[in-house]
Design an enzyme around this catalytic site. Sequence first.
Site, PDB file in Angstrom:
ATOM      1  N   ILE A  10       4.912  -4.646  10.101  1.00 32.45           N
ATOM      2  CA  ILE A  10       5.184  -4.173   8.749  1.00 32.45           C
ATOM      3  C   ILE A  10       4.791  -2.705   8.775  1.00 32.45           C
ATOM      4  O   ILE A  10       3.617  -2.365   8.872  1.00 32.45           O
ATOM      5  CB  ILE A  10       4.412  -4.990   7.703  1.00 32.45           C
ATOM      6  CG1 ILE A  10       4.949  -6.431   7.702  1.00 32.45           C
ATOM      7  CG2 ILE A  10       4.550  -4.364   6.313  1.00 32.45           C
ATOM      8  CD1 ILE A  10       4.232  -7.363   6.747  1.00 32.45           C
ATOM      9  N   TYR A  25      -2.867 -10.300   4.199  1.00 29.34           N
ATOM     10  CA  TYR A  25      -2.918  -8.886   4.609  1.00 29.34           C
ATOM     11  C   TYR A  25      -4.375  -8.482   4.795  1.00 29.34           C
ATOM     12  O   TYR A  25      -5.143  -8.465   3.832  1.00 29.34           O
ATOM     13  CB  TYR A  25      -2.222  -8.035   3.538  1.00 29.34           C
ATOM     14  CG  TYR A  25      -2.178  -6.547   3.778  1.00 29.34           C
ATOM     15  CD1 TYR A  25      -2.459  -5.976   5.017  1.00 29.34           C
ATOM     16  CD2 TYR A  25      -1.840  -5.689   2.734  1.00 29.34           C
ATOM     17  CE1 TYR A  25      -2.401  -4.608   5.208  1.00 29.34           C
ATOM     18  CE2 TYR A  25      -1.781  -4.312   2.921  1.00 29.34           C
ATOM     19  CZ  TYR A  25      -2.052  -3.783   4.162  1.00 29.34           C
ATOM     20  OH  TYR A  25      -2.004  -2.422   4.345  1.00 29.34           O
ATOM     21  N   TYR A  35     -13.219  -4.039  -3.782  1.00 27.17           N
ATOM     22  CA  TYR A  35     -14.267  -3.644  -4.711  1.00 27.17           C
ATOM     23  C   TYR A  35     -15.221  -4.797  -5.011  1.00 27.17           C
ATOM     24  O   TYR A  35     -16.343  -4.790  -4.535  1.00 27.17           O
ATOM     25  CB  TYR A  35     -13.732  -3.037  -6.006  1.00 27.17           C
ATOM     26  CG  TYR A  35     -14.863  -2.443  -6.827  1.00 27.17           C
ATOM     27  CD1 TYR A  35     -15.511  -1.297  -6.406  1.00 27.17           C
ATOM     28  CD2 TYR A  35     -15.320  -3.069  -7.978  1.00 27.17           C
ATOM     29  CE1 TYR A  35     -16.585  -0.775  -7.110  1.00 27.17           C
ATOM     30  CE2 TYR A  35     -16.385  -2.555  -8.691  1.00 27.17           C
ATOM     31  CZ  TYR A  35     -17.021  -1.411  -8.259  1.00 27.17           C
ATOM     32  OH  TYR A  35     -18.091  -0.913  -8.948  1.00 27.17           O
ATOM     33  N   LYS A  84      -0.515 -10.045   8.139  1.00 29.60           N
ATOM     34  CA  LYS A  84      -0.358  -8.650   8.542  1.00 29.60           C
ATOM     35  C   LYS A  84      -1.741  -8.149   8.928  1.00 29.60           C
ATOM     36  O   LYS A  84      -2.635  -8.053   8.094  1.00 29.60           O
ATOM     37  CB  LYS A  84       0.217  -7.813   7.398  1.00 29.60           C
ATOM     38  CG  LYS A  84       0.291  -6.320   7.697  1.00 29.60           C
ATOM     39  CD  LYS A  84       0.744  -5.520   6.494  1.00 29.60           C
ATOM     40  CE  LYS A  84       0.710  -4.025   6.784  1.00 29.60           C
ATOM     41  NZ  LYS A  84       1.113  -3.210   5.597  1.00 29.60           N
ATOM     42  N   ARG A 132      -9.296  -0.287   3.924  1.00 33.30           N
ATOM     43  CA  ARG A 132      -8.953  -0.104   2.508  1.00 33.30           C
ATOM     44  C   ARG A 132      -9.845  -0.945   1.594  1.00 33.30           C
ATOM     45  O   ARG A 132     -10.180  -0.514   0.494  1.00 33.30           O
ATOM     46  CB  ARG A 132      -7.492  -0.501   2.278  1.00 33.30           C
ATOM     47  CG  ARG A 132      -6.468   0.421   2.874  1.00 33.30           C
ATOM     48  CD  ARG A 132      -6.055   1.469   1.866  1.00 33.30           C
ATOM     49  NE  ARG A 132      -5.001   2.320   2.392  1.00 33.30           N
ATOM     50  CZ  ARG A 132      -4.391   3.266   1.690  1.00 33.30           C
ATOM     51  NH1 ARG A 132      -4.731   3.487   0.430  1.00 33.30           N
ATOM     52  NH2 ARG A 132      -3.441   4.010   2.236  1.00 33.30           N
ATOM     53  N   THR A 187       0.834  -1.203   0.000  1.00 32.23           N
ATOM     54  CA  THR A 187       0.000   0.000   0.000  1.00 32.23           C
ATOM     55  C   THR A 187       0.867   1.250   0.000  1.00 32.23           C
ATOM     56  O   THR A 187       0.642   2.180  -0.792  1.00 32.23           O
ATOM     57  CB  THR A 187      -0.911   0.019   1.246  1.00 32.23           C
ATOM     58  OG1 THR A 187      -1.698  -1.165   1.274  1.00 32.23           O
ATOM     59  CG2 THR A 187      -1.820   1.223   1.227  1.00 32.23           C
TER      60      THR A 187
END
Length: 296
Positions: free
Chosen positions: A208, A138, A112, A166, A143, A46
């Site tokens: 991270i 992740y 999405y 993560k 997000r 990201t």
Amino acid sequence: MSIFIGSGTAVCTPFNENGSFNPTAYEKLIHFQVENGTDAIITCGTTGEISTLYFNEHVEVARTAVETVKSSSRKIPVIAGAGGNDTRHIIELGKELQLAGVDALMLVTPYYNKTSQRGLIEHFSMIASSIDLPIVLYNVPSRTSLNMLPKTVAQLSKIDNIVAVKEAGGDIVQIAQVIELCGSNIDVYSGNDDHVVPILSLGGIGVISTIANIAPQQMHDLVLKYLEGDVKGSAKMQLEMLGLVRSLFADVNPMPVKEALNLLGFEMGSCRRPLTCIDNDLKDELILQMRGYGLL
């Protein structure tokens, strides 16, 4: 065996004035990371603006990271972000990244089009069976608008090459449940710079990190102190960086941290659209926080 223990930096991707990838600036940033204690390089995540990297460019950026680490004084793993919302595309990209020499892949949950928890299991299982690399899941629902639930992580952790997650959801209770259900099957890294000590206290093995772009030694030391038993010292470091962390996330990541790197002389350039630059008020606050933290 863990991919890494400690602080992995989700490195920014530098661009030239014409918007092209700037490998020279990238090499400088990665050498700075290696020389200042970072335990792993996370490329094309990201913070590395994965969403605006073309396929071949994505591979070039990752290959540059691999080659730069190889030429450095200390060898650390390179983990490449490769997540997305098209399973077939990720498999194709993952194979190319494997050829480029990365040590592991980091796969964000689909965004999405999203999916169900069953779809997540099928998605990650298909990728894992197609690529011979360790995989870091992740989870970042802010997000993706998709939360990977603890039972889903637990089921995926039974797959041999899915070895870590993560966690950037910010829900400490959920993270505790992941660790409870998975046990030693999976390593947990904090995905939020302000949650490192809480996640370490539950059994996590590192972070991270975004702030590690500009403060790699500090984040490395924070994790190391905790793992060596200096919980108070680690917590003190966590609290001392909170003001700077707030500034780095006062606008969309990686806009503030890229500006911070520019202030430190790393020539990172601007973010690609639709991301822009931070406003002057936030820049002034960022400078204030960087000075207070001893970086300027």
